[in-house]
Enzyme design. Structure first.
Site, PDB file in Angstrom:
ATOM      1  N   ARG A   1       1.618  -1.767  12.487  1.00 14.89           N
ATOM      2  CA  ARG A   1       0.925  -0.659  11.863  1.00 14.89           C
ATOM      3  C   ARG A   1      -0.090   0.007  12.800  1.00 14.89           C
ATOM      4  O   ARG A   1      -0.291   1.216  12.755  1.00 14.89           O
ATOM      5  CB  ARG A   1       0.218  -1.194  10.615  1.00 14.89           C
ATOM      6  CG  ARG A   1      -0.557  -0.138   9.898  1.00 14.89           C
ATOM      7  CD  ARG A   1      -1.045  -0.616   8.582  1.00 14.89           C
ATOM      8  NE  ARG A   1      -2.017   0.314   8.047  1.00 14.89           N
ATOM      9  CZ  ARG A   1      -1.705   1.400   7.364  1.00 14.89           C
ATOM     10  NH1 ARG A   1      -0.456   1.696   7.123  1.00 14.89           N
ATOM     11  NH2 ARG A   1      -2.644   2.205   6.922  1.00 14.89           N
TER      12      ARG A   1
ATOM     13  N   CYS B   1       2.436  -5.839   8.846  1.00 20.31           N
ATOM     14  CA  CYS B   1       2.578  -6.958   7.915  1.00 20.31           C
ATOM     15  C   CYS B   1       3.089  -6.482   6.563  1.00 20.31           C
ATOM     16  O   CYS B   1       2.735  -5.390   6.101  1.00 20.31           O
ATOM     17  CB  CYS B   1       1.222  -7.613   7.706  1.00 20.31           C
ATOM     18  SG  CYS B   1       0.943  -9.025   8.747  1.00 20.31           S
TER      19      CYS B   1
ATOM     20  N   PRO C   1      -0.052   3.299   3.065  1.00 18.82           N
ATOM     21  CA  PRO C   1       0.164   4.686   3.468  1.00 18.82           C
ATOM     22  C   PRO C   1      -0.717   5.083   4.653  1.00 18.82           C
ATOM     23  O   PRO C   1      -1.647   4.357   5.017  1.00 18.82           O
ATOM     24  CB  PRO C   1      -0.224   5.479   2.217  1.00 18.82           C
ATOM     25  CG  PRO C   1      -1.075   4.588   1.412  1.00 18.82           C
ATOM     26  CD  PRO C   1      -0.737   3.176   1.779  1.00 18.82           C
ATOM     27  N   ILE C   2      -0.407   6.234   5.254  1.00 17.61           N
ATOM     28  CA  ILE C   2      -1.214   6.721   6.383  1.00 17.61           C
ATOM     29  C   ILE C   2      -1.778   8.102   6.065  1.00 17.61           C
ATOM     30  O   ILE C   2      -2.151   8.845   6.949  1.00 17.61           O
ATOM     31  CB  ILE C   2      -0.396   6.764   7.695  1.00 17.61           C
ATOM     32  CG1 ILE C   2       0.910   7.556   7.502  1.00 17.61           C
ATOM     33  CG2 ILE C   2      -0.102   5.366   8.199  1.00 17.61           C
ATOM     34  CD1 ILE C   2       1.601   7.896   8.807  1.00 17.61           C
ATOM     35  N   ASP C   3      -1.853   8.413   4.756  1.00 17.32           N
ATOM     36  CA  ASP C   3      -2.306   9.751   4.366  1.00 17.32           C
ATOM     37  C   ASP C   3      -3.719  10.070   4.863  1.00 17.32           C
ATOM     38  O   ASP C   3      -4.006  11.197   5.263  1.00 17.32           O
ATOM     39  CB  ASP C   3      -2.222   9.909   2.833  1.00 17.32           C
ATOM     40  CG  ASP C   3      -2.966   8.809   2.097  1.00 17.32           C
ATOM     41  OD1 ASP C   3      -2.922   7.653   2.568  1.00 17.32           O
ATOM     42  OD2 ASP C   3      -3.591   9.089   1.071  1.00 17.32           O
ATOM     43  N   LEU C   4      -4.610   9.076   4.883  1.00 17.69           N
ATOM     44  CA  LEU C   4      -5.995   9.347   5.300  1.00 17.69           C
ATOM     45  C   LEU C   4      -6.049   9.695   6.793  1.00 17.69           C
ATOM     46  O   LEU C   4      -6.848  10.530   7.217  1.00 17.69           O
ATOM     47  CB  LEU C   4      -6.900   8.142   5.005  1.00 17.69           C
ATOM     48  CG  LEU C   4      -6.999   7.748   3.524  1.00 17.69           C
ATOM     49  CD1 LEU C   4      -7.742   6.431   3.361  1.00 17.69           C
ATOM     50  CD2 LEU C   4      -7.701   8.857   2.728  1.00 17.69           C
TER      51      LEU C   4
ATOM     52  N   ASP D   1      -8.545 -10.161   4.913  1.00 16.01           N
ATOM     53  CA  ASP D   1      -7.814 -10.989   5.888  1.00 16.01           C
ATOM     54  C   ASP D   1      -8.183 -12.465   5.806  1.00 16.01           C
ATOM     55  O   ASP D   1      -7.600 -13.293   6.510  1.00 16.01           O
ATOM     56  CB  ASP D   1      -8.072 -10.479   7.320  1.00 16.01           C
ATOM     57  CG  ASP D   1      -7.293  -9.204   7.610  1.00 16.01           C
ATOM     58  OD1 ASP D   1      -6.482  -8.793   6.765  1.00 16.01           O
ATOM     59  OD2 ASP D   1      -7.516  -8.614   8.689  1.00 16.01           O
TER      60      ASP D   1
ATOM     61  N   VAL E   1      -8.187  -4.825  -1.845  1.00 18.03           N
ATOM     62  CA  VAL E   1      -7.908  -3.953  -0.693  1.00 18.03           C
ATOM     63  C   VAL E   1      -6.424  -3.612  -0.572  1.00 18.03           C
ATOM     64  O   VAL E   1      -6.061  -2.454  -0.373  1.00 18.03           O
ATOM     65  CB  VAL E   1      -8.446  -4.580   0.616  1.00 18.03           C
ATOM     66  CG1 VAL E   1      -8.165  -3.664   1.812  1.00 18.03           C
ATOM     67  CG2 VAL E   1      -9.941  -4.842   0.499  1.00 18.03           C
TER      68      VAL E   1
HETATM   69  C1  UD1 Z   1      -7.204  -3.059   9.187  1.00 20.41           C
HETATM   70  C2  UD1 Z   1      -6.905  -4.370   9.849  1.00 20.41           C
HETATM   71  C3  UD1 Z   1      -6.294  -5.340   8.854  1.00 20.41           C
HETATM   72  C4  UD1 Z   1      -7.199  -5.469   7.636  1.00 20.41           C
HETATM   73  C5  UD1 Z   1      -7.560  -4.108   7.066  1.00 20.41           C
HETATM   74  C6  UD1 Z   1      -8.585  -4.181   5.948  1.00 20.41           C
HETATM   75  C7  UD1 Z   1      -6.431  -3.688  12.116  1.00 20.41           C
HETATM   76  C8  UD1 Z   1      -5.446  -3.561  13.207  1.00 20.41           C
HETATM   77  N1  UD1 Z   1      -5.989  -4.137  10.942  1.00 20.41           N
HETATM   78  O1  UD1 Z   1      -5.960  -2.544   8.726  1.00 20.41           O
HETATM   79  O2  UD1 Z   1      -6.136  -6.592   9.494  1.00 20.41           O
HETATM   80  O3  UD1 Z   1      -6.523  -6.204   6.645  1.00 20.41           O
HETATM   81  O4  UD1 Z   1      -8.098  -3.275   8.101  1.00 20.41           O
HETATM   82  O5  UD1 Z   1      -9.737  -4.804   6.394  1.00 20.41           O
HETATM   83  O6  UD1 Z   1      -7.602  -3.440  12.306  1.00 20.41           O
HETATM   84  N2  UD1 Z   1      -5.002   3.273   3.009  1.00 20.41           N
HETATM   85  C9  UD1 Z   1      -4.517   4.418   2.433  1.00 20.41           C
HETATM   86  N3  UD1 Z   1      -4.241   5.483   3.247  1.00 20.41           N
HETATM   87  C10 UD1 Z   1      -4.432   5.447   4.599  1.00 20.41           C
HETATM   88  C11 UD1 Z   1      -4.959   4.264   5.163  1.00 20.41           C
HETATM   89  C12 UD1 Z   1      -5.241   3.193   4.347  1.00 20.41           C
HETATM   90  O7  UD1 Z   1      -4.328   4.478   1.235  1.00 20.41           O
HETATM   91  O8  UD1 Z   1      -4.164   6.442   5.267  1.00 20.41           O
HETATM   92  C13 UD1 Z   1      -5.300   2.089   2.135  1.00 20.41           C
HETATM   93  C14 UD1 Z   1      -4.400   0.911   2.496  1.00 20.41           C
HETATM   94  O9  UD1 Z   1      -3.146   1.025   1.868  1.00 20.41           O
HETATM   95  C15 UD1 Z   1      -5.203  -0.250   1.974  1.00 20.41           C
HETATM   96  C16 UD1 Z   1      -6.633   0.190   2.238  1.00 20.41           C
HETATM   97  O10 UD1 Z   1      -6.588   1.612   2.404  1.00 20.41           O
HETATM   98  O11 UD1 Z   1      -5.002  -0.415   0.612  1.00 20.41           O
HETATM   99  C17 UD1 Z   1      -7.266  -0.442   3.463  1.00 20.41           C
HETATM  100  O12 UD1 Z   1      -6.519  -0.127   4.603  1.00 20.41           O
HETATM  101  P1  UD1 Z   1      -7.171   0.058   6.042  1.00 20.41           P
HETATM  102  O13 UD1 Z   1      -8.627  -0.186   5.970  1.00 20.41           O
HETATM  103  O14 UD1 Z   1      -6.690   1.355   6.599  1.00 20.41           O
HETATM  104  O15 UD1 Z   1      -6.491  -1.105   6.844  1.00 20.41           O
HETATM  105  P2  UD1 Z   1      -5.826  -1.036   8.270  1.00 20.41           P
HETATM  106  O16 UD1 Z   1      -6.638  -0.181   9.179  1.00 20.41           O
HETATM  107  O17 UD1 Z   1      -4.379  -0.776   8.135  1.00 20.41           O
END
Ligand code: UD1
Length: 429
Positions: free
Chosen positions: A92, A116, A122-125, A306, A328
């Protein structure tokens, strides 16, 4: 297929050094794309995810060389902004490359990121934030094409304090024209680490660790002096949990205890004895220990998602009923059926797990479905009677450097084996 074979029942003891943080090193590696030059990164753990990121950088023309725990990254050869799809889908964090590539080259072509299996991610943000900075983004098939001759500073309010989106936007905004404010930013220690790294490259960023990060864009960035990556707080937490669940006594070295406050607090509540010094933590597990009435995961400084699987494994041995709420990620209880196979009493209802303890854990063949779920199963194996086989070591290797060697050095009976998948005898399914 590699597995860990664990004979449980040994109290861990000894001193262990915690390796560098994967989640800090990954965005830092992406940030090397922001400047033309040679970077020296110290304390970079040799993990699968780090290797995947290095492979992506190399596919873009960057040279990456490992010397022990040091990575030397030569970003002068950057010649492509198209991230190969096969590499992108491996993890990711490859989405972090979008901000730096856009900022440095004006364009980025990526597939959708993998990672994982812990629910929808999603990556919308990330995409909305980059659009606010002026990027034009087209999505077709499995490909995302982003373009912006020059990004423009603006205010971005995140709907959720996403760690990855905050990091991606900080990197993109570092080279944007004007000032960017990221409101409702993530506050994780890895965000502060990225701020330190980018500022050492000449960026002008402040506020990391708070809800609002302000980035004054600059024209150009340069490689910093050699940078030492912070220790991995989740690896430290996992080792702490291992000492606690085995009623062991260990000392963790090279840790930053402030990064682990919520974790230390949770284990102390159960009765575990934890002493903290500026860069070390001593842990002593006790039996019996208490359940935790209710605990929810949340963004930093809350209890980290985590560490939820590892805490859950530990609570199977606590006296009483614990309730863990995962706020989360969706689908982050895939370790539960495996723990139940070993004798744990856990019921999951959507985001909530109810754990009744203590129930005797008995060795079994279980499967790691993702990184931290795998760590939780290893912890259960260390505490179980008899032999536990944790299949899917590859998931655990994404975030722990030779976990079996770390635990063996603390006295655990654990080895790595290579197994062929078992075939059902003829005539049976
Ligand atoms: C990072 C960590 C991961 C950890 C997570 C939360 C890294 C490489 N990975 O993952 O180990 O579990 O932070 O502490 O640093 N979301 C959206 N849209 C988005 C982005 C996120 O809806 O564009 C949601 C995700 O689905 C999730 C939540 O936001 O439910 C948290 O995600 P995020 O904080 O972005 O986690 P990662 O950066 O992927």
């Amino acid at each position: 297929m590699e597995s860990f074979v664990i004979e449980g029942g040994v109290r861990l003891s000894g001193t262990v050094r915690v390796h560098g943080a994967k989640n800090a090193a990954l965005p830092i590696l992406a940030a090397t794309l922001l400047a033309d030059g040679l970077f020296v990164l110290e304390n970079v753990p040799d993990l699968l995810d780090i290797r995947s990121m290095a492979e992506i950088l190399m596919a873009l023309g960057v040279r990456v060389k490992r010397e022990g725990e040091m990575l030397v990254v030569d970003a002068r050869g950057l010649r492509s902004n198209v991230v190969p799809e096969a590499l992108m889908s491996r993890m990711r964090s490859s989405i972090f490359l979008m901000g730096p590539l856009l900022a440095r080259t004006g364009e980025a072509v990526l597939g959708y990121p993998g990672g994982c299996a812990i629910g929808t991610r999603p990556i919308d943000l990330h995409l909305e934030g980059l659009k606010k900075l002026g990027a034009v983004i087209h999505e077709y098939g499995g490909t995302i094409l982003a373009r912006a001759p020059r990004l423009e500073g603006t205010t971005i309010v995140l709907d959720y304090p996403s760690v990855g989106a905050t990091e991606n936007l900080m990197m993109a905004a570092a080279l944007a024209r004007g000032t960017t404010r990221i409101v409702n930013a993530a506050r994780e220690p890895e965000i502060q680490e990225l701020e330190r790294f980018l500022n050492a490259m000449g960026a002008r960023i402040r506020g990391a660790g708070t809800h609002a990060i302000v980035i004054e864009g600059v024209e150009r960035l340069h490689p910093p002096r050699p940078h030492r990556v912070i220790p991995d707080r989740i690896v430290a937490g996992t080792l702490l949990a291992a000492a606690a669940i085995t009623e062991g006594r260990i000392v963790l070295e090279d840790v930053i205890p402030e990064h682990l406050e919520a974790v230390i607090d949770a284990f102390r509540k159960t009765g575990a004895r934890i002493e903290v010094a500026p860069d070390r933590i001593a842990v002593e597990g006790v039996r019996p220990y208490r359940a935790i009435h209710r605990l929810s995961t949340s963004p930093h400084p809350g209890f980290p998602t985590d560490m939820q699987p590892q805490l859950l494994a530990y609570l199977t041995q606590a006296e009483g009923t614990s309730v863990l709420v995962e706020t989360v990620f969706d689908g982050r209880f895939r370790h539960v059926p495996e723990l139940v196979k070993m004798g744990a009493d856990i019921v999951v209802d959507y985001h909530t797990a109810v754990i009744r303890g203590p129930r005797r854990l008995v060795g079994a063949r279980v499967r790691a479905t993702d990184l931290r779920a795998g760590a939780a199963l290893v912890l259960a194996g260390l505490a179980a009677e008899g032999v536990t086989i944790v299949e899917g070591a590859v998931h655990i290797d994404r975030g722990y450097h030779r976990l079996e060697e770390t635990f063996a050095a603390l006295g655990a009976r654990i080895v790595r084996t290579t197994e062929r998948p078992l075939l059902a005898p003829e005539g049976q399914v």
